[in-house]
Design an enzyme around this catalytic site. Structure first.
Site, PDB file in Angstrom:
ATOM      1  N   GLY A  29      47.082  64.968 -67.611  1.00  0.00           N
ATOM      2  CA  GLY A  29      46.587  66.167 -68.275  1.00  0.00           C
ATOM      3  C   GLY A  29      47.357  66.471 -69.529  1.00  0.00           C
ATOM      4  N   ASN A  30      47.114  67.635 -70.063  1.00  0.00           N
ATOM      5  CA  ASN A  30      47.822  68.037 -71.275  1.00  0.00           C
ATOM      6  C   ASN A  30      48.136  69.526 -71.226  1.00  0.00           C
ATOM      7  OD1 ASN A  30      45.599  69.586 -72.670  1.00  0.00           O
ATOM      8  ND2 ASN A  30      44.582  67.630 -72.345  1.00  0.00           N
ATOM      9  N   ARG A  31      48.806  70.012 -72.231  1.00  0.00           N
ATOM     10  CA  ARG A  31      49.361  71.359 -72.199  1.00  0.00           C
ATOM     11  C   ARG A  31      48.429  72.454 -72.703  1.00  0.00           C
ATOM     12  NH1 ARG A  31      54.670  71.311 -71.174  1.00  0.00           N
ATOM     13  NH2 ARG A  31      55.790  69.353 -71.428  1.00  0.00           N
TER      14      ARG A  31
END
Ligand code: C5P
Length: 234
Positions: A29-31
């Protein structure tokens, strides 16, 4: 008073960040928090638009008057964008879409194997949803807005990268912001340069609340839709 310049317009916004399953409990995932996308939705509704947000893993309440559709991974997001784009006058792709996904989702939790190192993870490239929208559009509608989160590097400036991306993705507007520690993701404030494909001057939005950047994007979208309407009448 806010301009009511999006009355009767349908605006589709993507927000958040996709999660690509690795096994039943893990993902890549990412932020991205979704705050910028939700701010755009809020700004567009306040100006009279009918707004749908495709939200990927956001922990945010649906703004009043906004329809929220929840998705998890890039291919879900793609399906929902395709399902809603037909009626949209403008699409704002604020979501951080994972460029890659694990080639296979392992059915049970991946275990540590004594004495062996970590198993390599094979990745596949996800569809580029924004580029796809640009490529499938026949006329000038919907107005397409992309985002580019750039960290900047030695091989050219953030804006050079932005210009190339604007052309490559076939969008009308590209919101270029610098990301990195304490910048853009998971924070309340943002700053950006909005590049336009029609040759008009880039718009600088000073560091400030995400709703300010949202308003600047709505200004440019509303302006373009008005221009398209008058073109239709000629
Ligand atoms: O290429 P890059 O990931 O920097 O492009 C960012 C823009 O493209 C964002 O607007 C994002 O929502 C969109 N995007 C997409 N599908 C992908 C990757 C990015 O629609 N697979």
């Amino acid at each position: 008073a806010l301009p009511r310049d999006l009355v009767g317009r349908r605006v589709l916004v993507t927000a958040g960040g996709t999660r690509e399953a690795l096994d039943p409990v893990r993902y890549l995932g990412n932020r991205s928090s979704g705050k910028q996308g939700f701010a755009i939705a809020l700004a567009a509704v306040a100006r009279g638009a009918q707004v749908t947000v495709i939200a990927a893993n956001t922990a945010l309440a649906a703004p009043p008057g906004v329809t929220v559709v929840e998705v998890t991974d890039a291919r879900d997001l793609q399906r929902q964008v395709q399902a809603h784009v037909g009626s949209a006058d403008a699409v704002v792709m604020a979501a951080a879409v994972a460029d890659f996904r694990p080639a296979a989702v392992v059915e049970s939790k991946i275990k540590k194997q004594d004495g062996r190192g970590p198993a390599p993870i094979q990745l596949l490239t996800n569809p580029d949803i924004l580029a796809e929208l640009g490529a499938q559009r026949t006329g000038q509608r919907p107005v397409i807005v992309g985002f580019a989160a750039e960290t900047g590097d030695e091989n050219g400036s953030v804006l050079d990268h932005g210009r190339a991306k604007l052309a490559r993705k076939g969008c009308d507007l590209l919101v270029v912001n610098r990301v990195g520690p304490g910048r853009a993701f998971e924070v309340e404030d943002n700053a950006a340069t909005i590049l336009a494909a029609d040759g008009s001057e880039p718009v600088q939005v000073a560091f400030g609340p995400k709703i300010d950047l949202a308003a600047a994007i709505c200004d440019l979208v509303a302006e373009r839709l008005t221009r398209l309407d008058s073109g239709d009448r000629e």
